[in-house]
Motif scaffolding. Structure first.
Motif, short mmCIF file in Angstrom:
data_model
loop_
_atom_site.label_atom_id
_atom_site.label_comp_id
_atom_site.label_asym_id
_atom_site.label_seq_id
_atom_site.Cartn_x
_atom_site.Cartn_y
_atom_site.Cartn_z
N MET A 1 0.83 -1.20 0.00
CA MET A 1 0.00 0.00 0.00
C MET A 1 0.87 1.25 0.00
O MET A 1 0.60 2.20 -0.73
N LYS A 2 1.92 1.26 0.81
CA LYS A 2 2.76 2.44 0.91
C LYS A 2 3.50 2.69 -0.41
O LYS A 2 3.67 3.84 -0.81
N LYS A 3 3.90 1.62 -1.11
CA LYS A 3 4.60 1.78 -2.39
C LYS A 3 3.66 2.36 -3.44
O LYS A 3 4.09 3.17 -4.27
N ILE A 5 1.18 4.40 -2.94
CA ILE A 5 0.98 5.81 -2.65
C ILE A 5 2.19 6.60 -3.12
O ILE A 5 2.07 7.66 -3.74
N LEU A 6 3.39 6.09 -2.83
CA LEU A 6 4.60 6.77 -3.27
C LEU A 6 4.69 6.81 -4.79
O LEU A 6 5.14 7.81 -5.36
N LYS A 7 4.24 5.74 -5.45
CA LYS A 7 4.25 5.70 -6.91
C LYS A 7 3.31 6.76 -7.48
O LYS A 7 3.65 7.46 -8.43
N LYS A 8 2.12 6.90 -6.90
CA LYS A 8 1.16 7.92 -7.36
C LYS A 8 1.71 9.33 -7.14
O LYS A 8 1.55 10.20 -7.99
N ILE A 9 2.34 9.54 -5.99
CA ILE A 9 2.93 10.86 -5.71
C ILE A 9 4.01 11.17 -6.74
O ILE A 9 4.10 12.29 -7.25
N LEU A 10 4.82 10.18 -7.08
CA LEU A 10 5.87 10.37 -8.09
C LEU A 10 5.27 10.67 -9.46
O LEU A 10 5.72 11.57 -10.16
N GLU A 11 4.21 9.95 -9.84
CA GLU A 11 3.56 10.19 -11.12
C GLU A 11 2.99 11.60 -11.20
O GLU A 11 3.15 12.29 -12.22
N VAL A 12 2.34 12.05 -10.15
CA VAL A 12 1.75 13.39 -10.13
C VAL A 12 2.84 14.45 -10.19
O VAL A 12 2.72 15.45 -10.91
N THR A 13 3.92 14.22 -9.46
CA THR A 13 5.03 15.18 -9.45
C THR A 13 5.67 15.30 -10.83
O THR A 13 5.93 16.41 -11.31
N VAL A 14 5.88 14.16 -11.49
CA VAL A 14 6.46 14.18 -12.84
C VAL A 14 5.51 14.87 -13.81
O VAL A 14 5.92 15.66 -14.65
#
Length: 59
Positions: A1-3, A5-14
């Motif tokens: 679950m934590k990965k 969320i981090l993946k989505k945050i990275l996608e949005v940031t990019v």
């Protein structure tokens, strides 16, 4: 679950960084086209339009 969320945050940031960079370069249309390619397609069916042309000099 934590990965995930981090993946989505990275996608949005990019995505945001790409939007800002392309906007500064004047290539924002390219970013919009990319969004169009990766978004679900929606088809809208509209009613047909009939154009009637009247020329009073054409008798």
């Amino acid at each position: 679950m934590k990965k995930s969320i981090l993946k989505k945050i990275l996608e949005v940031t990019v995505w945001i960084a790409a939007e800002i960079l392309l906007n500064l370069l004047g290539l924002d249309d390219l970013a919009d086209y990319g969004e169009y390619l990766f978004s679900p397609q929606v088809f809208v069916i509209s009613n047909p339009v009939i154009f009637i042309s009247y020329d009073p000099c054409d008798r």
